[in-house]
Design an enzyme around this catalytic site. Structure first.
Site, PDB file in Angstrom:
ATOM      1  N   ARG A 129     -32.864-106.761 -61.102  1.00 42.07           N
ATOM      2  CA  ARG A 129     -33.409-107.693 -62.077  1.00 42.07           C
ATOM      3  C   ARG A 129     -32.329-108.683 -62.522  1.00 42.07           C
ATOM      4  O   ARG A 129     -31.136-108.370 -62.519  1.00 42.07           O
ATOM      5  CB  ARG A 129     -33.924-106.939 -63.313  1.00 42.07           C
ATOM      6  CG  ARG A 129     -35.053-105.973 -63.051  1.00 42.07           C
ATOM      7  CD  ARG A 129     -35.620-105.447 -64.356  1.00 42.07           C
ATOM      8  NE  ARG A 129     -34.555-105.013 -65.269  1.00 42.07           N
ATOM      9  CZ  ARG A 129     -34.706-104.848 -66.568  1.00 42.07           C
ATOM     10  NH1 ARG A 129     -35.869-105.105 -67.130  1.00 42.07           N
ATOM     11  NH2 ARG A 129     -33.705-104.437 -67.314  1.00 42.07           N
TER      12      ARG A 129
ATOM     13  N   ARG B 235     -28.443-100.739 -61.327  1.00 39.71           N
ATOM     14  CA  ARG B 235     -29.882-100.425 -61.367  1.00 39.71           C
ATOM     15  C   ARG B 235     -30.634-101.252 -60.335  1.00 39.71           C
ATOM     16  O   ARG B 235     -30.379-102.429 -60.141  1.00 39.71           O
ATOM     17  CB  ARG B 235     -30.462-100.707 -62.760  1.00 39.71           C
ATOM     18  CG  ARG B 235     -30.113 -99.665 -63.784  1.00 39.71           C
ATOM     19  CD  ARG B 235     -30.976 -99.745 -65.030  1.00 39.71           C
ATOM     20  NE  ARG B 235     -30.881-101.000 -65.746  1.00 39.71           N
ATOM     21  CZ  ARG B 235     -30.783-101.101 -67.078  1.00 39.71           C
ATOM     22  NH1 ARG B 235     -30.755-100.017 -67.809  1.00 39.71           N
ATOM     23  NH2 ARG B 235     -30.723-102.286 -67.651  1.00 39.71           N
TER      24      ARG B 235
ATOM     25  N   ARG C   3     -30.247-105.722 -85.617  1.00 42.08           N
ATOM     26  CA  ARG C   3     -29.300-106.219 -84.619  1.00 42.08           C
ATOM     27  C   ARG C   3     -28.076-106.882 -85.244  1.00 42.08           C
ATOM     28  O   ARG C   3     -27.141-107.232 -84.536  1.00 42.08           O
ATOM     29  CB  ARG C   3     -29.984-107.218 -83.675  1.00 42.08           C
ATOM     30  CG  ARG C   3     -30.959-106.570 -82.703  1.00 42.08           C
ATOM     31  CD  ARG C   3     -31.493-107.581 -81.712  1.00 42.08           C
ATOM     32  NE  ARG C   3     -32.422-106.989 -80.772  1.00 42.08           N
ATOM     33  CZ  ARG C   3     -32.089-106.383 -79.645  1.00 42.08           C
ATOM     34  NH1 ARG C   3     -30.816-106.288 -79.319  1.00 42.08           N
ATOM     35  NH2 ARG C   3     -33.000-105.882 -78.843  1.00 42.08           N
TER      36      ARG C   3
END
Length: 205
Positions: free
Chosen positions: A152, A121, A87
């Site tokens: 979410r 989403r 990352r």
């Protein structure tokens, strides 16, 4: 052949990882999956990672590297694909000390498209069905079981902007890091999953 998948949140890494795993018979090592595995098994390293996550802190590089190192040791006789790791530059530098990386695929998608993909989403809390709001035809209920579809927390606009900022600051520099090594291949992630995978296959052969 050992592969790294790069791309911003929502770029489609998970979808392509599944296809690459099946088509090329490589072991898919997802940092999210191995973190969850170690926490479920309550291993020493898993409990250490959980202690940071419970406090809302990022898991330090040295802990992440230990967990990834365990997964790489378990797959030392297999080709592998890393998804969600490295990352940052420090993780990439340390990874080079313990593993050979052959190709790095960066799935490139415009940030405005990513915002639309992620913020749109919706998922069903009952049956797990997930889709994009554009596919619901203005309805707010799950087409599978009739429950109310939800967004979410991770998919809300302010959270997505924050995630993309973190990506830009920490992970995007890996593009130049691997380009300098001659290992980076960029794939246009704006198409359908089939179109993107066709581009991936051109890279991997």
């Amino acid at each position: 052949m050992n592969i790294i998948l790069l791309g911003a949140p929502g770029a489609g890494k998970g979808t392509q990882a599944t296809r690459i795993e099946e088509h090329y018979n490589v072991r898919h090592i997802s940092t999210g999956d191995i973190f969850r595995h170690h926490m479920r098994q309550q291993t020493e390293i898993g409990q250490l990672a959980r202690s940071y996550i419970k406090k809302g802190l990022l898991v330090p590089d040295e802990v992440t590297l230990r967990i990834v190192g365990i997964a790489l040791e378990e797959s030392k006789n297999e080709n592998f694909m890393l998804d969600g790791f490295p990352r940052n530059i420090n993780q990439a530098t340390e990874l080079d000390k313990i593993a050979r990386i052959d190709k790095v695929i960066n799935i490139a998608v415009d940030f405005d498209v990513l915002m639309n993909r992620i913020c749109g989403r919706r998922n069903c809390p009952e049956c797990g069905y997930t889709t994009h709001v554009s596919q619901l035809g203005g309805e707010g209920t799950c087409p599978k079981c009739g429950s109310e579809m939800q967004q979410r927390m991770d998919d809300r606009e302010d959270t997505v902007k924050s995630r993309l900022t973190v990506y830009t600051e920490q992970t995007a520099p890996l593009i130049e890091f691997y380009k300098a090594q001659g290992k980076l291949f960029e794939v246009d992630g704006m198409g359908t999953p089939d179109e993107v995978f066709a581009e991936v296959r051109k890279v991997l052969g």
